[in-house]
Design a protein around this motif. Sequence first.
Motif, PDB file in Angstrom:
ATOM      1  N   LYS A 282      -9.690  -7.600   9.416  1.00  0.00           N
ATOM      2  CA  LYS A 282      -8.593  -6.514  10.139  1.00  0.00           C
ATOM      3  C   LYS A 282      -8.152  -7.627  11.258  1.00  0.00           C
ATOM      4  CE  LYS A 282     -10.626  -1.898   9.250  1.00  0.00           C
ATOM      5  NZ  LYS A 282     -11.403  -0.819   9.759  1.00  0.00           N
ATOM      6  N   THR A 283      -9.253  -8.213  11.896  1.00  0.00           N
ATOM      7  CA  THR A 283      -8.625  -9.073  13.064  1.00  0.00           C
ATOM      8  C   THR A 283      -7.661 -10.246  12.575  1.00  0.00           C
ATOM      9  OG1 THR A 283     -11.158  -9.044  13.910  1.00  0.00           O
ATOM     10  CG2 THR A 283      -9.633 -10.786  14.686  1.00  0.00           C
ATOM     11  N   HIS A 284      -7.634 -10.600  11.481  1.00  0.00           N
ATOM     12  CA  HIS A 284      -6.612 -11.440  10.873  1.00  0.00           C
ATOM     13  C   HIS A 284      -5.496 -10.932  10.145  1.00  0.00           C
ATOM     14  CE1 HIS A 284      -8.808 -15.287  12.356  1.00  0.00           C
ATOM     15  NE2 HIS A 284      -9.858 -14.624  12.124  1.00  0.00           N
ATOM     16  N   ASN A 285      -5.507  -9.513  10.300  1.00  0.00           N
ATOM     17  CA  ASN A 285      -4.136  -8.802   9.688  1.00  0.00           C
ATOM     18  C   ASN A 285      -4.199  -8.821   8.151  1.00  0.00           C
ATOM     19  OD1 ASN A 285      -3.414  -7.878  12.247  1.00  0.00           O
ATOM     20  ND2 ASN A 285      -2.350  -9.980  12.662  1.00  0.00           N
ATOM     21  N   ILE A 286      -5.197  -9.098   7.580  1.00  0.00           N
ATOM     22  CA  ILE A 286      -5.385  -9.062   6.233  1.00  0.00           C
ATOM     23  C   ILE A 286      -5.192  -7.510   5.592  1.00  0.00           C
ATOM     24  CG2 ILE A 286      -6.395  -9.860   4.050  1.00  0.00           C
ATOM     25  CD1 ILE A 286      -5.660 -12.008   5.804  1.00  0.00           C
ATOM     26  N   PRO A 287      -4.176  -7.270   4.746  1.00  0.00           N
ATOM     27  CA  PRO A 287      -4.186  -5.743   4.333  1.00  0.00           C
ATOM     28  C   PRO A 287      -5.210  -5.347   3.513  1.00  0.00           C
ATOM     29  CG  PRO A 287      -2.693  -7.242   3.210  1.00  0.00           C
ATOM     30  CD  PRO A 287      -3.304  -8.032   4.104  1.00  0.00           C
ATOM     31  N   ILE A 288      -6.010  -4.243   3.816  1.00  0.00           N
ATOM     32  CA  ILE A 288      -6.803  -3.439   3.035  1.00  0.00           C
ATOM     33  C   ILE A 288      -6.479  -2.095   2.774  1.00  0.00           C
ATOM     34  CG2 ILE A 288      -9.342  -2.768   2.853  1.00  0.00           C
ATOM     35  CD1 ILE A 288      -9.070  -5.574   2.896  1.00  0.00           C
ATOM     36  N   GLU A 289      -5.889  -1.963   1.789  1.00  0.00           N
ATOM     37  CA  GLU A 289      -5.279  -0.795   1.174  1.00  0.00           C
ATOM     38  C   GLU A 289      -6.128   0.514   1.247  1.00  0.00           C
ATOM     39  OE1 GLU A 289      -3.062  -1.276  -2.230  1.00  0.00           O
ATOM     40  OE2 GLU A 289      -1.984  -2.852  -1.815  1.00  0.00           O
ATOM     41  N   ASP A 290      -7.391   0.325   0.804  1.00  0.00           N
ATOM     42  CA  ASP A 290      -8.261   1.461   0.731  1.00  0.00           C
ATOM     43  C   ASP A 290      -9.617   0.856   1.256  1.00  0.00           C
ATOM     44  OD1 ASP A 290      -9.721   3.800  -0.166  1.00  0.00           O
ATOM     45  OD2 ASP A 290      -8.788   4.041  -2.175  1.00  0.00           O
ATOM     46  N   GLU A 291      -9.920   1.407   2.482  1.00  0.00           N
ATOM     47  CA  GLU A 291     -11.119   1.191   3.084  1.00  0.00           C
ATOM     48  C   GLU A 291     -12.427   1.785   2.452  1.00  0.00           C
ATOM     49  OE1 GLU A 291     -11.655   1.159   7.236  1.00  0.00           O
ATOM     50  OE2 GLU A 291      -9.610   0.086   7.600  1.00  0.00           O
ATOM     51  N   ALA A 292     -12.098   3.146   1.873  1.00  0.00           N
ATOM     52  CA  ALA A 292     -13.099   3.825   1.315  1.00  0.00           C
ATOM     53  C   ALA A 292     -13.622   3.232   0.065  1.00  0.00           C
ATOM     54  CB  ALA A 292     -12.685   5.325   1.136  1.00  0.00           C
ATOM     55  N   GLN A 293     -12.458   2.746  -0.780  1.00  0.00           N
ATOM     56  CA  GLN A 293     -12.933   1.917  -1.899  1.00  0.00           C
ATOM     57  C   GLN A 293     -13.671   0.559  -1.666  1.00  0.00           C
ATOM     58  OE1 GLN A 293      -9.514   0.168  -4.248  1.00  0.00           O
ATOM     59  NE2 GLN A 293     -10.536   0.768  -6.109  1.00  0.00           N
TER      60      GLN A 293
ATOM     61  N   ASP B 198      -9.414 -15.850  -4.898  1.00  0.00           N
ATOM     62  CA  ASP B 198      -8.378 -15.317  -5.695  1.00  0.00           C
ATOM     63  C   ASP B 198      -7.283 -14.371  -4.941  1.00  0.00           C
ATOM     64  OD1 ASP B 198      -7.015 -14.854  -8.423  1.00  0.00           O
ATOM     65  OD2 ASP B 198      -7.085 -12.596  -7.979  1.00  0.00           O
ATOM     66  N   PHE B 199      -7.940 -13.511  -4.185  1.00  0.00           N
ATOM     67  CA  PHE B 199      -6.937 -12.373  -3.380  1.00  0.00           C
ATOM     68  C   PHE B 199      -6.167 -13.315  -2.357  1.00  0.00           C
ATOM     69  CE2 PHE B 199      -6.235  -9.516   0.151  1.00  0.00           C
ATOM     70  CZ  PHE B 199      -5.579  -8.481  -0.505  1.00  0.00           C
ATOM     71  N   LEU B 200      -6.779 -14.058  -1.427  1.00  0.00           N
ATOM     72  CA  LEU B 200      -6.163 -14.955  -0.466  1.00  0.00           C
ATOM     73  C   LEU B 200      -5.080 -15.618  -1.110  1.00  0.00           C
ATOM     74  CD1 LEU B 200      -9.263 -15.050   2.270  1.00  0.00           C
ATOM     75  CD2 LEU B 200      -7.290 -13.531   2.243  1.00  0.00           C
ATOM     76  N   GLY B 201      -5.491 -16.541  -2.076  1.00  0.00           N
ATOM     77  CA  GLY B 201      -4.729 -17.511  -2.659  1.00  0.00           C
ATOM     78  C   GLY B 201      -3.633 -17.033  -3.109  1.00  0.00           C
ATOM     79  N   LYS B 202      -3.488 -15.695  -3.414  1.00  0.00           N
ATOM     80  CA  LYS B 202      -2.163 -15.346  -3.962  1.00  0.00           C
ATOM     81  C   LYS B 202      -1.458 -14.909  -3.035  1.00  0.00           C
ATOM     82  CE  LYS B 202      -4.201 -13.541  -8.114  1.00  0.00           C
ATOM     83  NZ  LYS B 202      -4.497 -12.273  -9.244  1.00  0.00           N
ATOM     84  N   ARG B 203      -1.768 -15.043  -1.545  1.00  0.00           N
ATOM     85  CA  ARG B 203      -0.711 -14.646  -0.371  1.00  0.00           C
ATOM     86  C   ARG B 203      -0.065 -15.824  -0.014  1.00  0.00           C
ATOM     87  NH1 ARG B 203      -2.995 -10.298  -2.827  1.00  0.00           N
ATOM     88  NH2 ARG B 203      -2.444  -8.391  -1.582  1.00  0.00           N
ATOM     89  N   PRO B 204       1.092 -15.772   0.275  1.00  0.00           N
ATOM     90  CA  PRO B 204       1.715 -16.933   0.670  1.00  0.00           C
ATOM     91  C   PRO B 204       1.317 -17.374   2.147  1.00  0.00           C
ATOM     92  CG  PRO B 204       3.255 -15.009   0.884  1.00  0.00           C
ATOM     93  CD  PRO B 204       1.898 -14.637   0.233  1.00  0.00           C
ATOM     94  N   ASP B 205       1.594 -18.873   2.558  1.00  0.00           N
ATOM     95  CA  ASP B 205       0.984 -19.195   3.739  1.00  0.00           C
ATOM     96  C   ASP B 205       1.553 -18.624   4.823  1.00  0.00           C
ATOM     97  OD1 ASP B 205      -0.817 -21.060   2.360  1.00  0.00           O
ATOM     98  OD2 ASP B 205       0.755 -22.780   2.628  1.00  0.00           O
ATOM     99  N   SER B 206       2.785 -18.140   4.969  1.00  0.00           N
ATOM    100  CA  SER B 206       3.271 -17.315   5.729  1.00  0.00           C
ATOM    101  C   SER B 206       2.743 -15.939   6.285  1.00  0.00           C
ATOM    102  CB  SER B 206       4.866 -16.761   5.540  1.00  0.00           C
ATOM    103  OG  SER B 206       4.674 -16.146   4.065  1.00  0.00           O
ATOM    104  N   GLU B 207       2.065 -15.498   5.340  1.00  0.00           N
ATOM    105  CA  GLU B 207       1.308 -14.162   5.494  1.00  0.00           C
ATOM    106  C   GLU B 207      -0.454 -14.579   5.989  1.00  0.00           C
ATOM    107  OE1 GLU B 207      -0.513 -10.432   2.666  1.00  0.00           O
ATOM    108  OE2 GLU B 207       1.484 -11.167   2.259  1.00  0.00           O
TER     109      GLU B 207
ATOM    110  N   THR C  25      -6.697 -19.892   8.096  1.00  0.00           N
ATOM    111  CA  THR C  25      -7.344 -18.686   8.111  1.00  0.00           C
ATOM    112  C   THR C  25      -7.852 -18.262   6.803  1.00  0.00           C
ATOM    113  OG1 THR C  25      -5.524 -17.849   9.623  1.00  0.00           O
ATOM    114  CG2 THR C  25      -6.739 -16.295   8.235  1.00  0.00           C
ATOM    115  N   ARG C  26      -7.156 -18.928   5.727  1.00  0.00           N
ATOM    116  CA  ARG C  26      -7.896 -18.730   4.442  1.00  0.00           C
ATOM    117  C   ARG C  26      -9.230 -19.462   4.307  1.00  0.00           C
ATOM    118  NH1 ARG C  26      -4.000 -20.819   1.627  1.00  0.00           N
ATOM    119  NH2 ARG C  26      -2.888 -18.910   1.441  1.00  0.00           N
ATOM    120  N   GLU C  27      -9.203 -20.401   4.678  1.00  0.00           N
ATOM    121  CA  GLU C  27     -10.431 -21.350   4.780  1.00  0.00           C
ATOM    122  C   GLU C  27     -11.556 -20.590   5.639  1.00  0.00           C
ATOM    123  OE1 GLU C  27      -9.767 -25.358   5.707  1.00  0.00           O
ATOM    124  OE2 GLU C  27      -8.776 -25.676   3.612  1.00  0.00           O
ATOM    125  N   LEU C  28     -11.106 -20.129   6.971  1.00  0.00           N
ATOM    126  CA  LEU C  28     -12.117 -19.460   7.782  1.00  0.00           C
ATOM    127  C   LEU C  28     -12.831 -18.449   7.157  1.00  0.00           C
ATOM    128  CD1 LEU C  28     -11.618 -19.048  11.611  1.00  0.00           C
ATOM    129  CD2 LEU C  28     -12.151 -16.880  10.345  1.00  0.00           C
TER     130      LEU C  28
END
Length: 1222
Positions: free
Chosen positions: A1111-1122, A1142-1151, A1156-1159
């Motif tokens: 959340k701190t890095h604004n990564i979208p989590i559509e369903d926190e309950a899941q 895989d999830f982060l690798g599919k996001r463009p660098d602009s997002e 951030t991905r490595e961190l």
Amino acid sequence: MATSINNAIPKIPVDASSWKHVPVTSDIPAYDIFLKAIEKPSLDTREYRLIRLENGLEALLIHDKDADTSAAAMDIAVGHLADPDDMPGLAHFCEHMLFLGTKQFPKENGYNEYISAHGGHTNAYTAPSSTNYYFCVSSTSTPQSSERGTPRNQTPNPDSNSTDVTSTLNAIKKTRAPLPTALKMFASFFHSPLFTPTGTARELNAVDSEHKKNSQSDRWRIFQLSKGLSRDITMAPENGEGGIVKKHPWAKFGSGNKNTLSAFGRAVAATRTNGNGEINGHVNKTGRLVVDPANPLSPLPSESEPDGGPVGVETRRRLVEWWEKEYCAGRMKLTILGRESLDELTQLTANLFSPILNRGQDPAPAITIPPLGEKELGTLVQIKTVMDFRALDITFCIPWQAHYYLNKPANFIGHFVGHEGPGSIHSYLKSKGWITAVSAGPSSLGRGFSRFGVYLQLTKEGMDNYKSVLKAVYKYLDVLRAACGLSSSTSSNAGSSSFNRYHESEIRALADIHFRFSEKVRAESYVSDVAGAMNRPYAREHILSGGERIWDWDEQAVKDVLNLLRPDNSRVLFLGKDFSEALVSDETGEWKRDKWYTTEYRILKLDTDVLRCTTPGVGDSENIPELYLPEPNDFIPSALNVEKIEIAEPSKAPVKIESSPLSTLWFKKDDQFWVPKASFSAYVITPMANTTPRLAVSSRLYTELVNDALTEYSYNASLAGLGYNFSSYDRGIFFGASGYNEKIPVLSQKVLETMKNLKMDPERFKVIKEDLKEEWENFYLLEPYRIADYWNEYLVAETIWTPKERLVELEDITVNDIDAHKQLLLSRAHIEALIHGNLAENEAKSLLKSTEKVLGSRPITNAERQTERSLVLPEGSNFIYKSEVPNPKEVNSCLVYTCYVGRIVDRNLSALNGLLLHMMREPAFDELRTKQQLGYVVFVIRHESRGMLGTKVIIQSERSPEYLESRVDKFLTQYRAQLEKISPEEFQRQKEGLISAKLERLDNLNAECNRFWSRIVTGYCDFTRRMLIIPLIDSVTLLDEDEVEVLQRTTLEDLLGFFDTYVNPASLQRRKLSIHLSSQVITSPDKSEGAPPPPLRFSIPASEEFLTLLKTHNIPIEDEAQYRALSQAEPPVMAVKAFWTDFLGKRPDSEVPQETRELLLNSIDELTKKHPKKGEQDTESDEVVKIGVEPVLVKDIAAFKAGLPLGPAAVPVSDLFLTQTN
């Protein structure tokens, strides 16, 4: 339109009139025999017979009356391209499993144990379209021929008495030859393997470890990614379903891993139990379960059971099913080499291999569709590498070239594209400062399709100018088209360079010369290569020559290939650690990650100006005048005569024919191989080469500049079978020239003059300095076991400099410094030389005099000629050096465990050390790798360095080094008990196996030269020793014929005493040093023996903190309950990492920016450590098991080395100065 990928291609030629049927008799099944003579090199005295069994298996039988080693190989025309789509790696896994017992020989390591005891070894490999198994053993039953003299039973001292050795050898000859039994065990691989459930479950870990060993290897990463980016194919309808779109088979993940091999079994288990509803896959219309092996389910707890539980059972079922379908006798080609007569070999083959079933499969399954289609061609794939280097790899799809073996058109083209002389791509691009190396030529990818490749190693400036580099390649190919009479698309200048008669005749002549004077190679390598050649579509009489000779010229075939080598019919891989966006056009593709190695890449279209660079009148289409065809090759030998003289026995040692303060010359004229070849080796010993890091770096820069200056001149020599070597070493610089002897003086003179008169080129200096910087930085990204073995050497070496120490000096050195260093380096020296082969004594002396004259050096003192010495560990020592694996992404740790024994020249210690290793190597491999599954890399080898001798264990593993050390200690303790119980008969058998290996004859002139030279440069001059290379680790083992006498009288009590003093962990006299390199990646091994490590779990607190971080890095989590529901299962850390990679690798660098991905990915390991799963602790204590001497950590390397005494310097074992009388 639907496609069939297995279109027919021409098969191996079958001429019924060339075969004769031999009917069944009471003692041998029926078979066919090939009637034509097998074409062989003129020096080959072996006898050949080709037979075909009734089950379709072909066997080439080779009788060699002089063979000290017998060998056999089986090549099967099926490889990893035949893997089921849902089980990548199954062919490779099958290769592993065949070694683990058969119905006739059920003991799991029985085959390897038998081969090892008889002085041999085994191996296998899985290729895309074939699988190759081979072994070798000593030949010990048939008396040796006297034609090549008495067997090697004398030392260099003419007064020595060799009666004892001779009697030992004769006793060995009376024993039963091991080849028949070895063949019986080998044949059972292919008709009755066991595939035991427990072996299946355990060997999955070995395959997985092999994959992880390669996970940070650019070679493997790039190879798999290039395969994975193959075309899609719409398959023909199957079972009523519509056409299925799937990847070309070339895309398959051939090595596999535990997950890919278990994915189907896990899916089956999940559908049966449906415990949590997690199912990977779906059932298609035919009722078949379809699984994605790249996204397997999490491992089940039952997989830790001895048979792997339901998953292991299903995996084994699929393995057996695949083997029963694919391992068909008609696909098998066998080669056997031995002293046995051809009739004896025929009987063995027919009886042992006829039981293999012919299952009616295509004997040579082929794929005729190229792996790259319209979508893939004309593209540029940027690939980020692990190591720091830059390269362009250009692929053109061409027809399978094996059918064109008579004229080899693609090889003809490769000769020009890969040329390094004037007018070549290499010469032009090097002059621009853009490349450091070029290689080119055809290669068979799989049966039925080939590629023509051009590989260019780039400089940093070359990377910035990669488009111009590509244009130069494409334009040179256009020059070749014009030279072949095809319409030229560039200016008229291109057509002025045309093929001359000598271009074709030189290539054919060189091929004929190389084949004619082919020398023997190691028996196991020979049979493996020949068996592979038998599965190519060569006429059967050309099995040996088909890959080497060129019979005729086919201009149309050359034109056909050239017409395919166009920019729009190519794909370019652009390799580099980092890419600037400025390198590519505005059309930027999305960065993605490969699913098997997580290699980062993106696909772009080749720029239009590159694609159209050979189109007349468009853009940059003008010819490059610096590109033209090569001139005639003046190095092609014409004097190929050899004066063969009958002798009683080949000489065992060279003779010292010159000795002065300035030089020493050893000489031996060839007296057993009779080839028109020779070698000239010279070690220019100088105190200014390596005594400080700066001198060492300067020497290396100097030698690289000399080599760089000689590239164009020496390339024609290399084509003509004449090469040279110029390198820097510990005590000076080495120069060597070898090959066809006629032009050795010419090449040597040129190299020496360049050494002396080198003109420093600032631009080339800049390029070479850049290359060395990358080489030394990349050292820290090597496999852990290679780095650990380097530290093992470093800690006891008198003078050695780390890559970091070299890098510090490199920054400050200028081109003027190298010019001054050259003068200093050559001002004072001693030249230690060996001339060996088809040269006369007067020619040898003339070469030495020329060397002295050109270099113009003054003599150094005797003290300055002293060899490098080793530091000596004190008696009763147990040192451990600990460090981290430098590569933060490397999952493997490593242990190098060395017990020092004494000096190399101590024959008793050397013989006992060799016998222990001979006996212990296979049990250690079986226990530590096969049973305990510690890792794929497990070596037990002889340690030899700077005059000191020892026994060394190397293990690379996901387990901690501390745990590995405890396993080695335990194994050694247990082996001591096993050794004590060995029977007298078994002990004698082991001794005889080792003695046979020590008395094995050398295969060729080069092997003899290496033996002599290795003993000269060490200073011992004990010429009865020979080198054996262990390929995977470049380890050198020296065998000493004089040790045979020691082995003859060695008792079990002697060996036990040796073990208890030098190797036993309980010994109070042992000298031991361990290197512990620990991975920075968290793993959780299990201390229980034989069980795979349970996966480390991502705890609920860890997942909660990770959610906050997302959340701190604004990564979208559509369903926190899941997210929280899935986290309740506390999944394996590796699965969590794979998902988020895989999830982060599919996001463009602009997002999601790269940093951030490595961190986030790195935080998974940190949170795992911070919040361990309840009850889950690292079972591997940092404490070493306390046996014998208390371990001492080496914390300060400099202080440690300063506290160790130096060992003695090398001195010759005997005075071998002999005066030549005639």
